[in-house]
Design an enzyme around this catalytic site. Structure first.
Site, PDB file in Angstrom:
ATOM      1  N   GLU A  72      -5.956   8.800   7.781  1.00 15.72           N
ATOM      2  CA  GLU A  72      -6.518   8.346   6.493  1.00 15.72           C
ATOM      3  C   GLU A  72      -7.883   8.976   6.232  1.00 15.72           C
ATOM      4  O   GLU A  72      -8.247   9.235   5.093  1.00 15.72           O
ATOM      5  CB  GLU A  72      -6.602   6.822   6.459  1.00 15.72           C
ATOM      6  N   ASN A 107       0.281  -1.163   5.438  1.00 13.15           N
ATOM      7  CA  ASN A 107       1.216  -0.433   6.308  1.00 13.15           C
ATOM      8  C   ASN A 107       0.581  -0.507   7.692  1.00 13.15           C
ATOM      9  O   ASN A 107      -0.408   0.196   7.947  1.00 13.15           O
ATOM     10  CB  ASN A 107       1.283   1.056   5.955  1.00 13.15           C
ATOM     11  N   CYS A 130      -4.930  -2.976   2.911  1.00 10.68           N
ATOM     12  CA  CYS A 130      -4.623  -2.915   4.341  1.00 10.68           C
ATOM     13  C   CYS A 130      -5.802  -3.186   5.285  1.00 10.68           C
ATOM     14  O   CYS A 130      -6.161  -4.303   5.525  1.00 10.68           O
ATOM     15  CB  CYS A 130      -3.946  -1.586   4.679  1.00 10.68           C
ATOM     16  N   GLU A 146       0.861  -1.194   0.000  1.00 12.98           N
ATOM     17  CA  GLU A 146       0.000   0.000   0.000  1.00 12.98           C
ATOM     18  C   GLU A 146       0.900   1.247   0.000  1.00 12.98           C
ATOM     19  O   GLU A 146       1.952   1.240   0.628  1.00 12.98           O
ATOM     20  CB  GLU A 146      -0.834  -0.036   1.294  1.00 12.98           C
ATOM     21  N   LYS A 193      -9.494   2.219  -1.783  1.00 12.31           N
ATOM     22  CA  LYS A 193      -9.705   1.659  -0.431  1.00 12.31           C
ATOM     23  C   LYS A 193     -11.033   2.118   0.187  1.00 12.31           C
ATOM     24  O   LYS A 193     -11.315   3.323   0.225  1.00 12.31           O
ATOM     25  CB  LYS A 193      -8.534   2.075   0.457  1.00 12.31           C
ATOM     26  N   ASN A 241      -6.941   6.336  -1.597  1.00  9.69           N
ATOM     27  CA  ASN A 241      -5.867   5.385  -1.318  1.00  9.69           C
ATOM     28  C   ASN A 241      -6.124   4.209  -2.271  1.00  9.69           C
ATOM     29  O   ASN A 241      -7.065   3.436  -2.071  1.00  9.69           O
ATOM     30  CB  ASN A 241      -5.942   4.963   0.150  1.00  9.69           C
TER      31      ASN A 241
HETATM   32  N1  CDT Z   1      -2.923   1.335   6.586  1.00  7.36           N
HETATM   33  C1  CDT Z   1      -3.847   0.814   7.403  1.00  7.36           C
HETATM   34  O1  CDT Z   1      -5.004   0.668   7.028  1.00  7.36           O
HETATM   35  N2  CDT Z   1      -3.431   0.474   8.630  1.00  7.36           N
HETATM   36  C2  CDT Z   1      -4.335  -0.001   9.644  1.00  7.36           C
HETATM   37  C3  CDT Z   1      -3.900   0.405  10.992  1.00  7.36           C
HETATM   38  C4  CDT Z   1      -5.060   0.420  11.902  1.00  7.36           C
HETATM   39  S1  CDT Z   1      -4.618   0.055  13.494  1.00  7.36           S
HETATM   40  C5  CDT Z   1      -5.765  -1.222  13.884  1.00  7.36           C
HETATM   41  C6  CDT Z   1      -4.456  -1.521   9.631  1.00  7.36           C
HETATM   42  O2  CDT Z   1      -5.576  -2.018   9.727  1.00  7.36           O
HETATM   43  O3  CDT Z   1      -3.444  -2.220   9.574  1.00  7.36           O
END
Ligand code: CDT
Length: 316
Positions: free
Chosen positions: A147, A198, A173, A47, A128, A111
């Site tokens: 985000e 990420n 993600c 991502e 996304k 995204n």
């Molecule tokens: N990039 C991304 O969506 N990261 C989120 C962090 C959220 S913390 C629960 C993830 O779900 O990994």
């Protein structure tokens, strides 16, 4: 004869604020060549693969954010070498990036991930849908997860494409934590789901051991692959980006729910597996024969209700 596709997950180590798209692209090209040398024909990159994970930073000025982190075209002069090399090697790939577009006269930011064919043309685009985090500045927090500030909710739905003799879908993600996203892809025949991520090692919302965060990543991946009878390729960007850590554990998971390959570092690393796309056939004909066993008439709440409401039955 069963269909095989040698797939790779090309994990990226950290990209710092000072890194350029050109240097990120050079690393992606190197990973692509490494995957090619391992025999892979389809590579999944992370991502937001051309920049640091910028939603951790508050910027008041949209123009600065656009210039630093968003792609106005894909490919661009800086990202073109990846497309050129993939076409030269005859490889398909998935890659995530911050997309800035003008639609009906309005600037929109998503995204986004794209699926690129071995001839360099774009087969599919996904924006996304599950955007985690918050939209307001939280100056007291150790880092931000903005985000909801920088991106709109994706407007293209969950789709699959005929791709390299498979049916392939894309997620990004946080989508991997939502069973609904996979099921919508599986209902369209998904055989491969590609996903870049990420994930900060520290949970901003409440204290949680980093090992538990990896555990949640692994159990959801294994469960989603099995319950939807798909191959799943999940690729991290990870390591310490300007001091902020994100975990690796990039994965290739079989439709049986078994982890076929997993990264071991938080650096640039390629993992590869020769995926038997037809491995899911028995599961799709039996345990997860949706047509025979699903009962959507009893699932209506899934689409009618967003948040949980306590609604106990009065009947015994
Ligand atoms: N990039 C991304 O969506 N990261 C989120 C962090 C959220 S913390 C629960 C993830 O779900 O990994």
């Amino acid at each position: 004869m069963s269909r095989h596709l040698k797939v790779a997950s090309a994990q990226l180590g950290p990209l710092h604020l000072a890194d350029t798209r050109t240097s990120a692209t050079a690393r992606l090209v190197k990973l692509l060549r490494e995957a090619h040398a391992m025999g892979a024909r389809f590579v999944v990159f992370p991502e937001l693969a051309f920049t640091t994970f910028f939603p951790r930073y508050w910027y008041a000025d949209d123009t600065e954010v656009d210039q630093r982190f968003f792609e106005f075209t894909m490919p661009s002069a800086e990202t073109q070498p990846l497309f050129d090399e993939a076409r030269k090697l005859g490889m398909g790939f998935y890659i995530g990036y911050a997309e800035r577009v003008v639609e009906q006269g309005r600037v929109r930011r998503f995204n986004t991930a794209i699926l690129v064919r071995p001839d360099g043309t774009i087969a599919g685009r996904y924006r996304k849908i599950h955007l985690p985090g918050h939209s307001e500045h939280r100056p007291q927090a150790p880092f931000q997860h903005l985000e909801k500030k920088y991106f709109e909710v994706g407007n293209l739905g969950f789709r699959v494409w005929r791709y390299m003799d498979t049916i392939t879908g894309m997620l990004i993600c946080n989508d991997r934590r939502w069973p609904e996203a996979y099921r919508v892809l599986a209902l369209q025949g998904a055989e491969i789901v590609a996903l870049g991520f990420n994930t900060p090692s520290e949970n901003l919302a409440f204290p949680e051991p980093p090992a538990l965060r990896v555990h949640h990543h692994l159990i959801t991946a294994q469960a989603m692959a099995y319950q939807n009878a798909t191959w799943l390729i999940e690729t991290a960007k990870c390591g310490f980006e300007d001091g902020y850590r994100m975990f690796g554990h990039s994965l290739i998971v079989a439709p049986t729910g078994e982890i076929a390959a997993k990264s071991v570092s938080e650096e640039d690393e390629v993992i590869c597996f020769n995926a038997d796309i037809d491995l899911a056939a028995d599961l799709k004909r039996n345990t997860f024969n949706f047509a025979a066993h699903r009962r959507p008439e009893h699932y209506r709440l899934i689409v009618e209700r967003t948040g949980a409401e306590v609604t106990p039955s009065d009947e015994p």
